[in-house]
Design an enzyme around this catalytic site. Structure first.
Site, mmCIF file in Angstrom:
data_model
loop_
_atom_site.group_PDB
_atom_site.id
_atom_site.type_symbol
_atom_site.label_atom_id
_atom_site.label_comp_id
_atom_site.label_asym_id
_atom_site.label_seq_id
_atom_site.Cartn_x
_atom_site.Cartn_y
_atom_site.Cartn_z
ATOM 1 C CG ASN A 18 2.962 5.537 8.180
ATOM 2 O OD1 ASN A 18 2.712 6.495 7.598
ATOM 3 N ND2 ASN A 18 3.506 4.519 7.464
ATOM 4 C CD GLU A 66 -5.191 1.882 8.060
ATOM 5 O OE1 GLU A 66 -3.826 2.501 8.521
ATOM 6 O OE2 GLU A 66 -5.038 1.127 7.439
ATOM 7 C CB CYS A 68 -5.725 -1.495 10.714
ATOM 8 S SG CYS A 68 -4.227 -0.346 11.062
HETATM 9 N N1 THU Z 1 0.679 0.957 7.128
HETATM 10 C C1 THU Z 1 -0.334 1.766 7.589
HETATM 11 O O1 THU Z 1 -0.165 2.824 8.266
HETATM 12 N N2 THU Z 1 -1.516 1.209 7.155
HETATM 13 C C2 THU Z 1 -1.914 0.250 6.615
HETATM 14 O O2 THU Z 1 -2.912 -0.174 6.426
HETATM 15 C C3 THU Z 1 -0.935 -0.558 6.019
HETATM 16 C C4 THU Z 1 0.576 -0.423 6.582
HETATM 17 C C5 THU Z 1 2.116 1.304 7.586
HETATM 18 C C6 THU Z 1 2.698 0.519 8.619
HETATM 19 C C7 THU Z 1 4.061 1.015 8.281
HETATM 20 O O3 THU Z 1 4.607 2.182 8.911
HETATM 21 C C8 THU Z 1 4.155 0.887 6.981
HETATM 22 O O4 THU Z 1 2.840 1.249 6.350
HETATM 23 C C9 THU Z 1 4.786 -0.290 6.036
HETATM 24 O O5 THU Z 1 4.198 -1.410 6.295
#
Ligand code: THU
Length: 130
Positions: A42, A55, A89
């Site tokens: 992320n 993802e 996602c």
């Molecule tokens: N996040 C992800 O990367 N994948 C997920 O499935 C859930 C949330 C990230 C987005 C953001 O940077 C952080 O987690 C908090 O929401």
């Protein structure tokens, strides 16, 4: 490659996360039908809504390299329970990867496998646009 190894790739990708505002680190590893792996993490923006999840980073990297067929995606966060992919996602996995195995990984590196269709039943899809 088994899902433990795919999970390990997701854990490795998590170390690259840039969660400047949430401090919530997430990693993902997507495996193609030909066993090629694309990882993602992320990445957050000061304009919060421009943040991208791990993802979608992995999926867009793979698609932009010409990949179209996938077997599974592993997702990991520093969570005691199995991380749950966000709604955006789930939609993107459903649209671009199909009904694949989604390997949810917890902080003890335990795995739980779910199908895209279990995570997103009655999904909106390209068929609805015809
Ligand atoms: N996040 C992800 O990367 N994948 C997920 O499935 C859930 C949330 C990230 C987005 C953001 O940077 C952080 O987690 C908090 O929401």
């Amino acid at each position: 490659m088994n899902y433990k190894s795919l999970a390990a790739k997701a854990v490795e990708a998590k170390s690259k996360a840039l969660p400047t505002y949430s401090n919530f680190h997430v990693g993902a590893a997507l495996i193609t039908k030909d066993d090629k792996i694309y990882t993602g993490c992320n990445i957050e923006s000061s304009s919060y809504s421009l943040t991208i999840c791990a993802e979608r980073t992995a999926i867009f990297k793979a698609i932009s390299e010409g990949e179209r067929k996938f077997k599974a995606i592993a997702v990991v966060g520093d969570t005691e329970g199995f991380i749950s992919p966000c709604g955006a996602c789930r939609q993107v996995i459903s649209d671009l990867c199909g009904d694949i195995d989604v390997v949810l990984v917890n902080s003890k590196n335990e795995t739980k496998v779910m199908k895209t269709s279990e995570l997103l039943p009655f999904a909106f899809s390209d068929k609805d646009l015809k």
